[in-house]
Design an enzyme around this catalytic site. Sequence first.
Site, PDB file in Angstrom:
ATOM      1  N   GLU A  75      -4.394   3.786   6.588  1.00 17.48           N
ATOM      2  CA  GLU A  75      -4.207   3.799   5.141  1.00 17.48           C
ATOM      3  C   GLU A  75      -4.737   5.142   4.617  1.00 17.48           C
ATOM      4  O   GLU A  75      -4.153   5.761   3.733  1.00 17.48           O
ATOM      5  CB  GLU A  75      -4.999   2.626   4.539  1.00 17.48           C
ATOM      6  CG  GLU A  75      -4.920   2.550   3.039  1.00 17.48           C
ATOM      7  CD  GLU A  75      -5.562   1.276   2.481  1.00 17.48           C
ATOM      8  OE1 GLU A  75      -5.708   0.283   3.225  1.00 17.48           O
ATOM      9  OE2 GLU A  75      -5.930   1.295   1.306  1.00 17.48           O
TER      10      GLU A  75
ATOM     11  N   SER B 103     -10.991   0.889   3.711  1.00 19.81           N
ATOM     12  CA  SER B 103     -10.339   0.476   4.961  1.00 19.81           C
ATOM     13  C   SER B 103      -9.651   1.677   5.597  1.00 19.81           C
ATOM     14  O   SER B 103      -8.861   2.360   4.955  1.00 19.81           O
ATOM     15  CB  SER B 103      -9.290  -0.595   4.686  1.00 19.81           C
ATOM     16  OG  SER B 103      -9.922  -1.729   4.160  1.00 19.81           O
TER      17      SER B 103
ATOM     18  N   ARG C 155       0.813  -1.239   0.000  1.00 17.63           N
ATOM     19  CA  ARG C 155       0.000   0.000   0.000  1.00 17.63           C
ATOM     20  C   ARG C 155       0.838   1.278   0.000  1.00 17.63           C
ATOM     21  O   ARG C 155       0.436   2.303   0.556  1.00 17.63           O
ATOM     22  CB  ARG C 155      -0.992   0.019   1.168  1.00 17.63           C
ATOM     23  CG  ARG C 155      -1.965  -1.156   1.158  1.00 17.63           C
ATOM     24  CD  ARG C 155      -2.906  -1.143  -0.033  1.00 17.63           C
ATOM     25  NE  ARG C 155      -3.668  -2.384  -0.097  1.00 17.63           N
ATOM     26  CZ  ARG C 155      -3.415  -3.398  -0.960  1.00 17.63           C
ATOM     27  NH1 ARG C 155      -2.446  -3.302  -1.858  1.00 17.63           N
ATOM     28  NH2 ARG C 155      -4.155  -4.491  -0.953  1.00 17.63           N
TER      29      ARG C 155
HETATM   30  C1  LIG Z   1     -15.470   1.615  -0.647  1.00 19.99           C
HETATM   31  C2  LIG Z   1     -13.974   1.643  -0.804  1.00 19.99           C
HETATM   32  C3  LIG Z   1     -13.279   0.454  -0.945  1.00 19.99           C
HETATM   33  C4  LIG Z   1     -11.893   0.469  -1.105  1.00 19.99           C
HETATM   34  N1  LIG Z   1     -11.254  -0.726  -1.257  1.00 19.99           N
HETATM   35  C5  LIG Z   1      -9.924  -0.740  -1.437  1.00 19.99           C
HETATM   36  C6  LIG Z   1      -9.231  -1.984  -1.640  1.00 19.99           C
HETATM   37  O1  LIG Z   1      -9.815  -3.053  -1.665  1.00 19.99           O
HETATM   38  N2  LIG Z   1      -7.889  -1.933  -1.796  1.00 19.99           N
HETATM   39  C7  LIG Z   1      -7.189  -0.762  -1.791  1.00 19.99           C
HETATM   40  O2  LIG Z   1      -5.980  -0.785  -1.966  1.00 19.99           O
HETATM   41  N3  LIG Z   1      -7.816   0.425  -1.612  1.00 19.99           N
HETATM   42  C8  LIG Z   1      -9.159   0.468  -1.435  1.00 19.99           C
HETATM   43  N4  LIG Z   1      -9.796   1.661  -1.238  1.00 19.99           N
HETATM   44  C9  LIG Z   1      -8.992   2.905  -1.139  1.00 19.99           C
HETATM   45  C10 LIG Z   1      -8.824   3.629  -2.472  1.00 19.99           C
HETATM   46  O3  LIG Z   1      -9.877   3.293  -3.348  1.00 19.99           O
HETATM   47  C11 LIG Z   1      -7.509   3.350  -3.167  1.00 19.99           C
HETATM   48  O4  LIG Z   1      -6.406   3.736  -2.388  1.00 19.99           O
HETATM   49  C12 LIG Z   1      -7.543   4.090  -4.502  1.00 19.99           C
HETATM   50  O5  LIG Z   1      -6.800   3.472  -5.414  1.00 19.99           O
HETATM   51  C13 LIG Z   1      -7.233   5.559  -4.414  1.00 19.99           C
HETATM   52  O6  LIG Z   1      -7.577   6.138  -5.656  1.00 19.99           O
HETATM   53  P1  LIG Z   1      -8.145   7.604  -5.777  1.00 19.99           P
HETATM   54  O7  LIG Z   1      -8.091   7.944  -7.215  1.00 19.99           O
HETATM   55  O8  LIG Z   1      -9.447   7.754  -5.140  1.00 19.99           O
HETATM   56  O9  LIG Z   1      -7.007   8.366  -4.963  1.00 19.99           O
HETATM   57  P2  LIG Z   1      -7.089   9.668  -4.056  1.00 19.99           P
HETATM   58  O10 LIG Z   1      -7.686   9.350  -2.737  1.00 19.99           O
HETATM   59  O11 LIG Z   1      -7.662  10.792  -4.824  1.00 19.99           O
HETATM   60  O12 LIG Z   1      -5.517   9.902  -3.853  1.00 19.99           O
HETATM   61  C14 LIG Z   1      -4.754   8.989  -3.112  1.00 19.99           C
HETATM   62  C15 LIG Z   1      -3.280   9.482  -3.140  1.00 19.99           C
HETATM   63  O13 LIG Z   1      -2.800   9.391  -4.464  1.00 19.99           O
HETATM   64  C16 LIG Z   1      -2.408  10.679  -4.948  1.00 19.99           C
HETATM   65  N5  LIG Z   1      -2.841  10.728  -6.353  1.00 19.99           N
HETATM   66  C17 LIG Z   1      -4.061  10.427  -6.865  1.00 19.99           C
HETATM   67  N6  LIG Z   1      -4.019  10.504  -8.202  1.00 19.99           N
HETATM   68  C18 LIG Z   1      -2.760  10.898  -8.526  1.00 19.99           C
HETATM   69  C19 LIG Z   1      -2.086  11.163  -9.763  1.00 19.99           C
HETATM   70  N7  LIG Z   1      -2.704  11.025 -10.945  1.00 19.99           N
HETATM   71  N8  LIG Z   1      -0.797  11.552  -9.710  1.00 19.99           N
HETATM   72  C20 LIG Z   1      -0.135  11.691  -8.522  1.00 19.99           C
HETATM   73  N9  LIG Z   1      -0.712  11.452  -7.334  1.00 19.99           N
HETATM   74  C21 LIG Z   1      -2.003  11.044  -7.350  1.00 19.99           C
HETATM   75  C22 LIG Z   1      -3.106  11.694  -4.065  1.00 19.99           C
HETATM   76  O14 LIG Z   1      -2.364  12.892  -4.013  1.00 19.99           O
HETATM   77  C23 LIG Z   1      -3.140  10.958  -2.748  1.00 19.99           C
HETATM   78  O15 LIG Z   1      -1.900  11.087  -2.111  1.00 19.99           O
HETATM   79  C24 LIG Z   1     -11.184   1.687  -1.105  1.00 19.99           C
HETATM   80  C25 LIG Z   1     -11.896   2.888  -0.977  1.00 19.99           C
HETATM   81  C26 LIG Z   1     -13.269   2.876  -0.834  1.00 19.99           C
HETATM   82  C27 LIG Z   1     -14.008   4.177  -0.725  1.00 19.99           C
END
Ligand SMILES: Cc1cc2nc3c(=O)[nH]c(=O)nc-3n(C[C@H](O)[C@H](O)[C@H](O)COP(=O)(O)OP(=O)(O)OC[C@H]3O[C@@H](n4cnc5c(N)ncnc54)[C@H](O)[C@@H]3O)c2cc1C
Length: 336
Positions: free
Chosen positions: A308, A233, A183
Amino acid sequence: MSVKPGSQEIDRLAELLSTELPNQVSRNVSLATISRWKIGGNAAIYVEPTSVAAAARVMAIMAGRPEPFFVMGDSSNTLFDDAGFAGVVMRIGRNLSAMRVEGTRVWSQAGIWVPKLALATSDAGLGGLEHTTGIPGTLGGLVVMNGGSQRKGVGASVTEVLCADESGELFRMDQRQCGFAYRTSSLQSRRVVVLEVELELKPRLRNESRAEMLAIVRDRRRKFPQKLPNCGSTFLSNPSMYEHIGPPGLAIEQSGLKGLRKGGAVVSTLHANFIVNDGGATCVDVLWLIGHIRETVRQRTGYEMDCEVRHLSPTGELRAAHISAQQIYFREVESA
Ligand SMILES: Cc1cc2nc3c(=O)[nH]c(=O)nc-3n(C[C@H](O)[C@H](O)[C@H](O)COP(=O)(O)OP(=O)(O)OC[C@H]3O[C@@H](n4cnc5c(N)ncnc54)[C@H](O)[C@@H]3O)c2cc1C
């Protein structure tokens, strides 16, 4: 409470960005409206670039400027502050979601919706992303977090990422340079924006990968809260704690915290590692709950659970939410 927008510098910056990126810049955007958790004050400036060049241009404009800057995907791992964000939030989302498949290589822009990418690669007869099928985020966010499920991380399939650095220069990083670990990735410690990702997958019959994806999605629907806003999570699994006590959800449940409420934030009764917004939750509510859960589990088991989920301060510090939570929780406990 929202950060007061309208300082002259912010006005000038918004004007500059709007001139260089027409129709891609907004002022005073409610983060509660656009975020997954439905929490957060206003972002002073919000940019949704429509091309790789535009995103790189934003990086170049922001280089060396004092205003805070944050790159978001879908915010599914991010807790915005009640006071909002005093600078520029740049969203890499659906405007940057083109993809193509060449043999077993997949090339995709970073804003693509992860479940959509998983389905598209399955349709193309490729396997490897099945475990990401229920993760509601963008590919960029997934790569930065090395997210995944079924004990996998997307980093294992990534061969290369195209980024823009602080000065807007495009450069590539291979899998080793991305430093993927549980992660996390080295991308978290660099001020870069991920714009495109190249993945290497394996040939797989569509029916097989679809069946696996369906099983994963069904299992998640059964275990995870579906209706109320949340950020997945809250706490990371810790191998030693996992061996002796179990995953964070079990430790929280056994500490009697399921259903615990602070304001509009509630420890999910379905899965205790999820904090849901039951209506009107604030960032402080969530941080208080995180602090309380962490301290209760620590007292009961001796293990300290780290988050996380990450909290973004109004001035741009991004830290694991338990760090911000400790300040809020212990301040309140001490003053009680
Ligand atoms: C219902 C639910 C279930 C989930 N299940 C899982 C799971 O099973 N496994 C898991 O690993 N995670 C899970 N997550 C957490 C989350 O979905 C992941 O971490 C996801 O991949 C984050 O993507 P995001 O685009 O929403 O990132 P954001 O929350 O928008 O950003 C996360 C981080 O990445 C950076 N970031 C985002 N996009 C970029 C980019 N293009 N360039 C540079 N930096 C960037 C941001 O600055 C921040 O630091 C879950 C979340 C929810 C709400």
